[in-house]
Design an enzyme around this catalytic site. Structure first.
Site, PDB file in Angstrom:
ATOM      1  N   LYS A 276      41.091  28.354  43.851  1.00  5.34           N
ATOM      2  CA  LYS A 276      41.344  29.912  44.434  1.00  5.34           C
ATOM      3  C   LYS A 276      41.275  29.890  45.887  1.00  5.34           C
ATOM      4  CE  LYS A 276      41.196  30.613  40.183  1.00  5.34           C
ATOM      5  NZ  LYS A 276      42.541  30.632  39.445  1.00  5.34           N
TER       6      LYS A 276
ATOM      7  N   GLU B  35      34.782  37.492  49.303  1.00 10.05           N
ATOM      8  CA  GLU B  35      35.663  38.504  49.504  1.00 10.05           C
ATOM      9  C   GLU B  35      35.276  39.748  49.532  1.00 10.05           C
ATOM     10  OE1 GLU B  35      39.304  37.067  46.438  1.00 10.05           O
ATOM     11  OE2 GLU B  35      38.107  38.525  45.881  1.00 10.05           O
TER      12      GLU B  35
ATOM     13  N   HIS C 188      35.497  40.822  31.174  1.00 12.19           N
ATOM     14  CA  HIS C 188      36.525  39.939  31.824  1.00 12.19           C
ATOM     15  C   HIS C 188      37.418  39.596  30.534  1.00 12.19           C
ATOM     16  CE1 HIS C 188      34.794  40.117  35.485  1.00 12.19           C
ATOM     17  NE2 HIS C 188      33.546  39.451  35.038  1.00 12.19           N
TER      18      HIS C 188
ATOM     19  N   ARG D 257      51.078  30.227  33.190  1.00 11.78           N
ATOM     20  CA  ARG D 257      51.301  30.078  31.889  1.00 11.78           C
ATOM     21  C   ARG D 257      52.077  31.169  31.280  1.00 11.78           C
ATOM     22  NH1 ARG D 257      45.722  31.701  32.081  1.00 11.78           N
ATOM     23  NH2 ARG D 257      45.665  33.764  31.326  1.00 11.78           N
TER      24      ARG D 257
HETATM   25  C1  MV4 Z   1      36.901  41.542  42.292  1.00 10.92           C
HETATM   26  C2  MV4 Z   1      36.699  42.598  41.886  1.00 10.92           C
HETATM   27  C3  MV4 Z   1      36.193  43.553  43.161  1.00 10.92           C
HETATM   28  N1  MV4 Z   1      36.522  42.994  44.390  1.00 10.92           N
HETATM   29  N2  MV4 Z   1      37.274  40.938  43.393  1.00 10.92           N
HETATM   30  C4  MV4 Z   1      36.979  39.833  37.891  1.00 10.92           C
HETATM   31  C5  MV4 Z   1      37.564  38.786  37.314  1.00 10.92           C
HETATM   32  C6  MV4 Z   1      38.230  37.860  38.172  1.00 10.92           C
HETATM   33  N3  MV4 Z   1      39.695  37.657  37.783  1.00 10.92           N
HETATM   34  C7  MV4 Z   1      38.136  38.764  39.504  1.00 10.92           C
HETATM   35  N4  MV4 Z   1      37.292  39.890  39.141  1.00 10.92           N
HETATM   36  C8  MV4 Z   1      37.001  40.764  40.181  1.00 10.92           C
HETATM   37  N5  MV4 Z   1      37.100  40.493  41.331  1.00 10.92           N
HETATM   38  C9  MV4 Z   1      36.893  41.567  44.549  1.00 10.92           C
HETATM   39  N6  MV4 Z   1      36.918  41.318  45.957  1.00 10.92           N
HETATM   40  C10 MV4 Z   1      36.479  42.979  40.830  1.00 10.92           C
HETATM   41  C11 MV4 Z   1      36.477  42.138  39.732  1.00 10.92           C
HETATM   42  C12 MV4 Z   1      36.427  42.681  38.339  1.00 10.92           C
HETATM   43  C13 MV4 Z   1      37.636  42.801  37.548  1.00 10.92           C
HETATM   44  C14 MV4 Z   1      38.894  42.551  37.988  1.00 10.92           C
HETATM   45  C15 MV4 Z   1      40.082  42.597  37.027  1.00 10.92           C
HETATM   46  C16 MV4 Z   1      39.620  42.927  36.035  1.00 10.92           C
HETATM   47  C17 MV4 Z   1      38.563  43.357  35.358  1.00 10.92           C
HETATM   48  C18 MV4 Z   1      37.428  43.283  36.241  1.00 10.92           C
HETATM   49  C19 MV4 Z   1      36.275  43.803  35.845  1.00 10.92           C
HETATM   50  C20 MV4 Z   1      35.003  43.733  36.866  1.00 10.92           C
HETATM   51  C21 MV4 Z   1      35.253  42.966  37.841  1.00 10.92           C
END
Ligand code: MV4
Length: 501
Positions: A116, A200, A235, A292
């Site tokens: 990442k 982040e 997630h 994918r």
């Molecule tokens: C975040 C975020 C808020 N701010 N990054 C969750 C899984 C991973 N793919 C990244 N995720 C998140 N990153 C920042 N800087 C909130 C989440 C997040 C989230 C993101 C996408 C879909 C569902 C989620 C559920 C909780 C938190």
């Protein structure tokens, strides 16, 4: 030209891939573990090879066994589906070395996007917006505190090797930085053998919106619009839809361009997905790229009217894309519900077991990508996904009504499923209104977990039981009702006659 494809996967996605192969006149080869002898993908394929014991790290994840089956069957190409080896750079390379085409991107693209921190750096170079934060691993705590003061709290600590939420920590107070960084690091070390973490800025209550892209080996790259995937639980996506109810034409066009730029930055080939987090003001930031075919690809297929698996195969055949960006449009609305063998009333515990009865939903606008059949036993070794219910209609409102109709018609007896839970989501006012974000399930937990009224369930069981006892009676040539010359089926369908049973 590809003549035979080995599908290195199981379940619904293996069959999904083989369907497109069959339409293209391509032979398909199944591989299966000892727990999957009776699996539908084995029956659907033209030939099938056992690749070992039930646990996936002794079968579906063993590169040598997959390659051996490909050689034995003389397959020209391997489709990895999703999960298992689909984002394994070593596997992509190994296929190449063995002279077998990998239906997916290069190991370089997989590696760059899999790390990442490297992905963030690459995206910054390509002028794709990323969440404000660091593009180097955190070396010492003082530096971390400095950076966080500059960005402003709250922040997220994320594992570079992570994705999908593993190793992720939210930090709200300065005194929590040390604990968050060290626990994120140790979780990352244990899970991935790599303890690099980065920082982040925290985006509050974001949307998860992703763009489907296709890139060929001739420099052409297009996007197939977005999928809204904010209905998630821990997630895990639960429902996906396209178009996103919060999107505007202007933001869509801009995000689409950035998605294409992201793919081009890693010389991408094949089908891929660019994930963005989007705030309420439609500010969007690159989150990660999935290299994918994704679980939720069918909603894009329906609305954009493209078979993504066929496109993947044509790309690997070195054909130039014959789809042009300006010819693509979103037609109507599609929603996907993931049907899991799990018990929503018992913390969504997997509930594998014997399928005693299944009635699949049919009818206008309904697609059902599944693999189980009556008498099949869902093994406990793999993801408990039973199927995906994909519904299309001209408008979002009609799509939701149609989804409710399809969920109503979908009857499974033998395992607990997420169907009642999904049905309740369709009734939440904020979902109906298209006003939801990634906190949706948490925010509506109480309503969603309220048990379905037993009366409907009992009615279903009673009518199925009545139907089977009726079938038994006709088998024995003992007509249970006085038909007065009318068709037995017609009479059976009427309440009055049922009462006479
Ligand atoms: C975040 C975020 C808020 N701010 N990054 C969750 C899984 C991973 N793919 C990244 N995720 C998140 N990153 C920042 N800087 C909130 C989440 C997040 C989230 C993101 C996408 C879909 C569902 C989620 C559920 C909780 C938190």
């Amino acid at each position: 030209m590809i003549k035979k494809v080995l599908v290195a996967n199981r379940g619904e996605i293996a069959i999904r891939v083989m369907r497109s192969c069959r339409e293209m006149g391509i032979q398909s080869v199944a591989v299966f573990s000892e727990a999957d002898r009776t699996s539908m993908h084995v029956r659907y394929a033209d030939e099938a090879y056992c690749i070992g014991p039930a646990p996936s790290n002794e079968s579906y994840l063993v590169i040598d066994k997959i390659i051996e089956a490909a050689k034995e069957s003389k397959a020209d190409a391997i489709h990895p589906g999703y999960g298992f080896l689909s984002e394994n750079a070593e596997f992509s390379d190994r296929c190449k070395k063995e002279g077998i085409l990998f239906i997916g991107p290069s190991s370089y693209a997989i590696k760059t996007m899999g790390d990442k921190i490297t992905a963030r750096k690459t995206m910054q170079h390509a002028n794709v917006p990323v969440v404000p934060g660091t593009t180097e691993p955190i070396k010492d705590l003082d530096k971390a505190v400095q950076v966080i003061r500059k960005i402003g709290l709250p922040v997220m600590i994320k594992a570079s090797a992570g994705g999908g939420g593993k190793g992720m920590r939210l930090v709200a107070k300065e005194e929590d930085i040390l604990a968050a960084v060290s626990s994120s690091k140790s979780e990352a070390k244990a899970a991935f053998g790599d303890d690099s973490v980065y920082i982040e800025k925290y985006i509050n209550s974001p949307h998860h919106i992703e763009f489907q892209i296709l890139a060929d080996n001739h420099g052409n790259c297009i996007h197939l619009f977005e999928r809204e995937c904010s209905v998630q639980r821990r997630h895990q996506k639960v429902i996906e839809e396209t178009p996103s109810p919060i999107m505007t034409p202007e933001v869509r066009e801009e995000m689409g361009k950035h998605a294409v730029a992201a793919a081009k930055a890693v010389n991408y080939s094949g089908a891929g997905t660019i994930e963005f987090i989007v705030d309420d003001n439609l500010n969007y930031y690159f989150l990660e790229m999935n290299t994918r075919l994704q679980v939720e690809h069918p909603i894009t297929e329906r609305v954009v009217q493209v078979d993504l698996v066929k496109e993947q195969i044509k790309i690997v055949n070195n054909e130039p894309l014959n789809l042009k960006q300006e010819d693509l449009s979103q037609n109507g609305h599609a929603i996907e519900c993931r049907i899991y063998a799990e018990d929503p009333e018992n913390n969504f515990m997997p509930n594998p077991g014997l399928i005693k009865h299944i009635t699949e939903p049919l009818g206008l606008g309904v697609r059902h990508d599944g693999y189980v059949y009556k008498g099949y036993e869902i093994p406990m070794y793999y993801d408990p996904l039973i199927s995906k219910l994909i519904v299309w209609a001209p408008t979002r409102e009609e799509t939701i009504d149609r989804m409710k109709r399809a969920l109503y018609a979908y009857k499974i007896i033998g395992v607990k499923t997420s169907i009642p839970f999904l049905n309740r989501i369709m009734d939440v006012p904020s979902f109906r209104q298209g006003r939801y974000n990634t906190h949706f399930i948490q925010d509506n937990e109480e309503f969603l977990l309220n048990e379905e009224k037993p009366s409907q369930k009992l009615k279903d069981i009673a009518s199925i039981a009545a139907f089977f006892s009726y079938l038994k009676k006709i088998e024995k040539h003992q007509s249970p009702v006085n038909l007065n010359g009318a068709s037995k089926w017609k009479v059976f369908g009427r309440k009055k006659s049922l009462e006479r049973l």
